[in-house]
Design an enzyme around this catalytic site. Structure first.
Site, PDB file in Angstrom:
ATOM      1  CB  SER A  78      26.475  50.345  33.303  1.00  0.00           C
ATOM      2  OG  SER A  78      25.396  50.533  34.250  1.00  0.00           O
TER       3      SER A  78
ATOM      4  CE  LYS B 159      30.325  44.623  45.720  1.00  0.00           C
ATOM      5  NZ  LYS B 159      29.683  45.631  44.703  1.00  0.00           N
TER       6      LYS B 159
ATOM      7  CD  GLU C  10      24.036  46.853  34.674  1.00  0.00           C
ATOM      8  OE1 GLU C  10      24.757  47.593  35.151  1.00  0.00           O
ATOM      9  OE2 GLU C  10      24.052  45.470  34.504  1.00  0.00           O
TER      10      GLU C  10
ATOM     11  CB  CYS D  19      27.822  44.711  39.854  1.00  0.00           C
ATOM     12  SG  CYS D  19      26.154  45.046  38.680  1.00  0.00           S
TER      13      CYS D  19
ATOM     14  CD  GLU E 216      31.137  49.596  45.103  1.00  0.00           C
ATOM     15  OE1 GLU E 216      30.853  48.500  46.108  1.00  0.00           O
ATOM     16  OE2 GLU E 216      30.542  49.617  43.971  1.00  0.00           O
TER      17      GLU E 216
ATOM     18  CD  GLU F 106      33.791  58.958  42.269  1.00  0.00           C
ATOM     19  OE1 GLU F 106      33.886  58.044  43.495  1.00  0.00           O
ATOM     20  OE2 GLU F 106      35.002  59.505  41.940  1.00  0.00           O
TER      21      GLU F 106
ATOM     22  CD  GLU G 252      23.719  52.859  31.714  1.00  0.00           C
ATOM     23  OE1 GLU G 252      23.813  52.395  32.802  1.00  0.00           O
ATOM     24  OE2 GLU G 252      24.696  53.405  31.379  1.00  0.00           O
TER      25      GLU G 252
ATOM     26  CB  CYS H 190      30.079  37.838  43.893  1.00  0.00           C
ATOM     27  SG  CYS H 190      29.800  39.011  42.933  1.00  0.00           S
TER      28      CYS H 190
END
Lengths: 447, 582
Positions: free
Chosen positions: B322, B361, B282, B302, B364, B369, B285, B506
């Site tokens: 990102s 999650k 990151e 994230c 996710e 992907e 990037e 989180c």
């Protein structure tokens, strides 16, 4: 007239809210004026929902301008520049005429900017209710205008402090507004000369039920129920007896025969366990079952509860279930105790007026017709024969003259006997519709 | 004495409280715990359930203590016979329309309704009657709704609509038939729900819970042919202990690792290490975007609830996101490639379990992907709560466990990885690496305190290598929305934005131990858990991701350098516009 002068006149007149609770109108105006804010609102509650009540409808359809004018006066008095009329969509003619009236008022410069060349601006918008009874509760009505689900808010704060979009809001009902212009024109003394010590002016009632003349009646406060039922209403049809009258719709209570001479005013009605309400007045003769009456009103509140607070959402449902049991002959004495316990607690702990008053029809019928409840619960008997599950219709041999009228009207040929014989009801065939009962000229049929 | 204090009497005690304090709060100050159900501090203060009613002398009817503010001279009684009877009736009514299957309920033992039933010794239900019947919604990969257990407190609605500004759920129907539902009464899977799980954290009963997937883990653990690797997110270690009666914010890393070993996982790795990879990618990037006039501000990716949110609501802003996978997905990708090859294990036989503070999650990990070589990077996601259940079911006495260390090599992490679990943490970790990268120095000033703390939006200006950078860390989707609107309307001048879906990050995720309304109103759960993470960071020898020797080794041996072709293959992802309602 200055703002304070207007409020003073209304206060002096003794006018109290016609929507049900009877809060002094002038005081409400005073409180709303006292709330400091650059934005205030005036709201007209035209969400008339009591079953059988149509007082507001007749005003809106007959003279919408009197409401608009009163709202403008109120707005001037409290310092508001925006008004809303919350009217139920089931009143299309009222809505149409209100729209026309608003346009006319705007054309004449009575609404809009710089009214009568002063710096007072006021315009009115119409908001349509979607049919929820609870939206007649002032805070639920405000929520609905704001575009939210029609649910009441916990008070305090009252709308006078924090109403529409959190701004000070004056909210009165249609009939209350309809009194305003006359009070301003004729003075507070004129108005307060009508009525009783604490309840001034007149009240419109929607008279209905078992009474000869039904319709809207306007009487001075303090008129007795007997005068309304017998003098104006022309008494009970078919020579039957008066059993009770329900005032205040599902929020009110029943008034039995012994209180026929009670003067109709806010305090007296409250004292005997009913309430003024918005003006529904339903008369019942002696063929009406009081447990069924309570059940009818509970069915109404259960289907109209918004579901926000526990006591109203679940409690009224439980009360209805008990009443259904009683009417089906499946109740017990314990059920009466449960009803009373629920009623007392729902009354005290619900958020809004709907829940707080929902048990009233049960409490008042229990107060005056307890024996009837006990007959349902213990003897499994409905003397009025309305509860079909447990009613047994019989013919009194001493009273029967053998005219055969009952037989002629019976839809299922359950009545036996010929000529001038005393008639008998075949209980296996009888569907307990009660047609024979109402057609017997000698009152020989009953339970 | 402060003049603004109001004096009132509650249950015979003189209480002084600030103006605007509710009776409920004032009572709490005096050690009087008025029962509540629908109340959730700062989130749902509506007075619906009526449990908190009290009597105020001279007042008709009851006062709603969670809303009613104190007044001078007020005399309050919280347990008169009248109040007690009403409270009993209300509780009885709620229970009369509740499933009452406590034995088979995930919230048994941590249910606010159950607690009240015990407190009031409800031995039989006086007002039994018809119960509303609802179907169970278990379609989504993240969340299950069983509204037969719902008590209509509406705390979930407040969390969704007011806190997160999503409004996936609301009350439909009226009166007794009222229930919480979605647009068109669809499954949460098919509406604008982001799976943040804040509704679960708000629910006092078992009406909402995560989709439990621990059975699959048990099966894989017993399967000899499967190599089961577990990794744990930073926020899990500072909350798991709560499920075993420990104080909120207790760091139980060592005990957790021992428990995971006892459960039989083949390897126990640390998602913090994954976080270090994320920072490498990151930060790189970000530097690339700055140097090549790329799309700015860059926003972190994230938090899967957040990613789902932007995909549904602001697809036009997706280029700002990102492309980095989230830390556990990065670690999963490395485990099934680099690590598998190194250890000689067929990646097909590797089963990666992530223990996460998050239910999004779970959604996710099923994203197409997030596959490489036709294998999902992560095979199962369980929450902190689910892990605690596994530990209990394995008869492990957690509190008595010795500490042990994560396995190597992918269990070695930095302090930067640890703070990923709290709002502002990803930002701070990234800035530590970015400033060293841009200056080419090993800078000692690495505490970016401006982006710490519980505020929903934390804007800051940092000077890196002589260049002023404007950054913002936002947590909670309502705050995310605010930032996105700024970006959309070209009013944002930030270069770097960190967003986490859950308010506080989180540590307050939808998979964390559920705290009762009482606890939430008494302690700052977020702060205690976040402080524990900052303490881990402080005590870490290495506090910058790019100084993690493991990371450097993996880059040297396998990934080449941040942003390389292979790093892109494995550690980066793509996003897509997502229909809100299907």
């Amino acid at each position: 007239m200055s703002q304070d002068e207007v409020i003073e006149v209304i206060k002096q007149s003794g006018l109290r809210g016609r929507g049900g609770a009877g809060f002094p109108t002038g005081k409400k105006w005073e409180f709303t004026k006292a709330s400091k804010d650059s934005q205030k609102y005036v709201v007209c509650n035209a969400d008339e929902g009591d079953p059988g009540a149509f007082m507001d409808r007749s005003i809106l359809e007959g003279d919408p301008h009197c409401v608009l004018e009163a709202m403008a006066i109120a707005a001037y008095a409290i310092g508001a520049n925006k008004g809303y009329i919350y009217v139920r969509a089931e009143y299309p003619i009222a809505v149409k005429r209100l729209k026309i009236a608003i346009r006319q008022a705007e054309d004449y410069g009575i609404l809009g900017e710089n009214i009568f060349d002063t710096d007072f601006n006021f315009d009115i918008e119409i908001r349509l209710g979607a049919g929820a009874f609870v939206c007649g509760e002032e805070t639920a009505l405000l929520e609905s205008i704001e575009g939210k689900r029609g649910q009441p808010r916990v008070k305090p704060p009252y709308p006078a402090q924090s109403g529409l979009w959190g701004k000070p809001t004056l909210i009165n009902n249609v009939e209350t507004y309809a009194n305003i212009s006359q009070i301003i024109l004729k003075g507070s003394e004129w108005f307060s000369s009508i009525g009783t010590e604490t309840s001034k002016g007149t009240k419109v009632f929607a008279l209905g039920g078992n009474v000869n003349n039904i319709g809207l009646v306007e009487v001075p406060m303090g008129t007795t129920l007997r005068e309304i039922v017998y003098d104006i209403g022309g008494g009970i049809p078919n020579g039957r007896d008066f059993k009770a009258a329900q005032t205040g719709g599902p929020s009110g209570g029943c008034i039995p025969k012994e209180h026929l001479d009670t003067p109709i005013d806010y305090e007296s009605l409250k004292q005997i366990g009913s309430m003024m309400g918005s003006g529904g007045l339903i008369v019942m003769d002696d063929t009406k079952c009081m447990v069924c009456l309570a059940k009818f009103y509970l069915e109404f509140t259960v289907s109209e509860s918004c579901g926000k607070c526990t006591p109203c959402r679940i409690g009224t449902k439980r009360m209805l279930e008990i009443l259904e049991r009683l009417c089906a002959g499946e109740g017990s004495e314990l059920d009466i105790y449960k009803l009373e316990k629920l009623a007392a607690n729902i009354q005290k702990s619900s958020i809004c007026g709907l829940g707080q008053s929902a048990p009233n029809p049960v409490i008042s019928t229990l107060k005056y017709f307890r024996e009837e409840f006990r007959q349902h619960a213990i003897q499994k008997e409905c003397k009025a024969l309305e509860c079909k599950a447990m009613s047994k219709i019989t013919i009194n041999e001493e009273k029967c003259k053998g005219c055969g009228l009952c037989q002629k009207h019976c839809p299922v040929n359950a009545i036996e006997g010929t000529g001038r014989e005393i008639r008998m009801i075949n209980q296996d065939k009888c569907i307990k519709c009660g047609t024979c009962l109402t057609n017997c000229p000698f009152h020989a049929i009953g339970n | 004495m402060d003049e603004n204090l109001i004096t009132l009497t509650i249950d015979g005690q003189k209480v002084k409280a600030k103006e605007g304090t509710t009776i409920l709060q004032a009572a709490k100050q005096a050690g009087i715990d008025i029962p509540t159900l629908c109340f959730l501090k700062d989130i749902n203060e509506v007075g619906d359930c009526r449990m908190c009613i009290v009597e105020v002398e001279g007042r008709r009817g009851f006062a709603t203590s969670c809303i009613q503010t104190v007044e001078e001279g007020m005399v309050v009684h919280t347990h008169t016979p009248n109040v007690l009877e009403a409270r009993h009736v209300i509780l009885d009514l709620i229970i009369s329309n509740h499933a009452k299957d406590c034995l088979t309920c995930t919230r048994s033992g941590n249910c606010e309704l159950q607690t009240l039933a015990v407190k009031f010794n409800v031995l039989n239900v006086e007002f039994e009657g018809e119960r509303t019947k609802h179907k169970v919604d278990n379609i989504s990969p993240s969340i299950e709704r069983d509204f037969n257990k719902c008590i209509l407190c509406r705390r979930c609605i407040a969390a969704c609509k007011n806190v997160q500004k999503i409004g996936a759920i609301d009350c439909i129907s009226r009166g007794f038939e009222s229930c919480i539902s979605t647009v068109g009464d669809k499954s949460l899977n098919d509406v604008n729900c982001t799976f943040c799980g804040q509704c679960i954290e708000a629910c006092p009963t078992g009406a909402l819970h995560e989709k439990e997937t621990i059975n699959d883990v048990w099966v894989k653990l017993k399967d000899k042919d499967t190599y089961v690797i577990v990794q744990t997110a930073p926020a899990v270690r500072v909350a798991l202990g709560e499920e075993f009666g420990m104080d909120i914010g207790t760091n139980v890393t060592g005990k957790m690792v021992t428990a995971l070993k006892r459960l039989g996982f083949d390897k126990i790795f640390d998602t913090n290490t994954g976080a270090d990879f994320t920072i490498m990618e990151e930060a790189n990037e970000f530097v690339q975007r700055i140097q090549n006039n790329g799309v700015l501000p860059m926003i972190t990716s994230c938090s899967p609830g957040w990613v789902r949110y932007i995909e549904m609501n602001y697809p036009e802003l997706l280029p700002h996101l990102s492309t980095c996978k989230s830390p556990h997905e990065m670690l999963g990708a490395i485990l099934k490639t680099y690590y598998a090859k190194k250890e000689g294990i067929d990646p097909k036989n590797i089963y990666v379990v992530s223990v996460m503070p998050c239910i999004a999650k779970k959604f996710e990990r099923q994203r197409d992907e997030l596959k490489n070589n036709d294998l999902y990077n992560v095979d199962n996601v369980i929450t902190t709560r689910e892990l605690s259940r596994m530990i209990k079911q394995a008869n492990i006495e957690f509190n008595k466990l010795e500490d042990s260390e994560f396995d190597l090599p992918l269990g070695e992490a930095t302090g930067a990885g640890a703070i990923f679990g709290t709002t502002g943490g990803v930002m701070e970790a990234a800035l530590r690496t970015a400033q060293d990268t841009l200056t080419g120095k090993d800078l000692k000033e690495i505490d970016f305190k401006e982006v710490r703390g519980g505020k929903g939006i934390k804007k800051s200006k940092v000077n890196i290598a002589g260049k002023d950078l404007k950054v913002v860390a936002a947590s909670g989707l309502a705050n995310a929305k605010e930032i996105l609107e700024e970006i959309k309307n070209k009013k944002a001048d930030y270069q770097f934005v960190e967003i986490m879906a859950c308010p506080g990050g989180c540590v307050m995720g939808g998979g964390q131990p559920i705290k009762s309304s009482k606890i939430q109103s008494e302690v700052d759960v977020r702060k205690l858990r976040a402080d524990a993470l900052y303490s881990i960071d402080e005590k870490s020898v290495i506090r910058k991701s790019h100084e993690n020797p493991v990371i450097n080794k993996v880059y040297d041996e396998f990934l080449e350098k941040p942003g390389s072709h292979i790093a892109h293959e494995l550690l980066h992802t793509s996003y897509k516009e997502r229909e809100k309602y299907i």
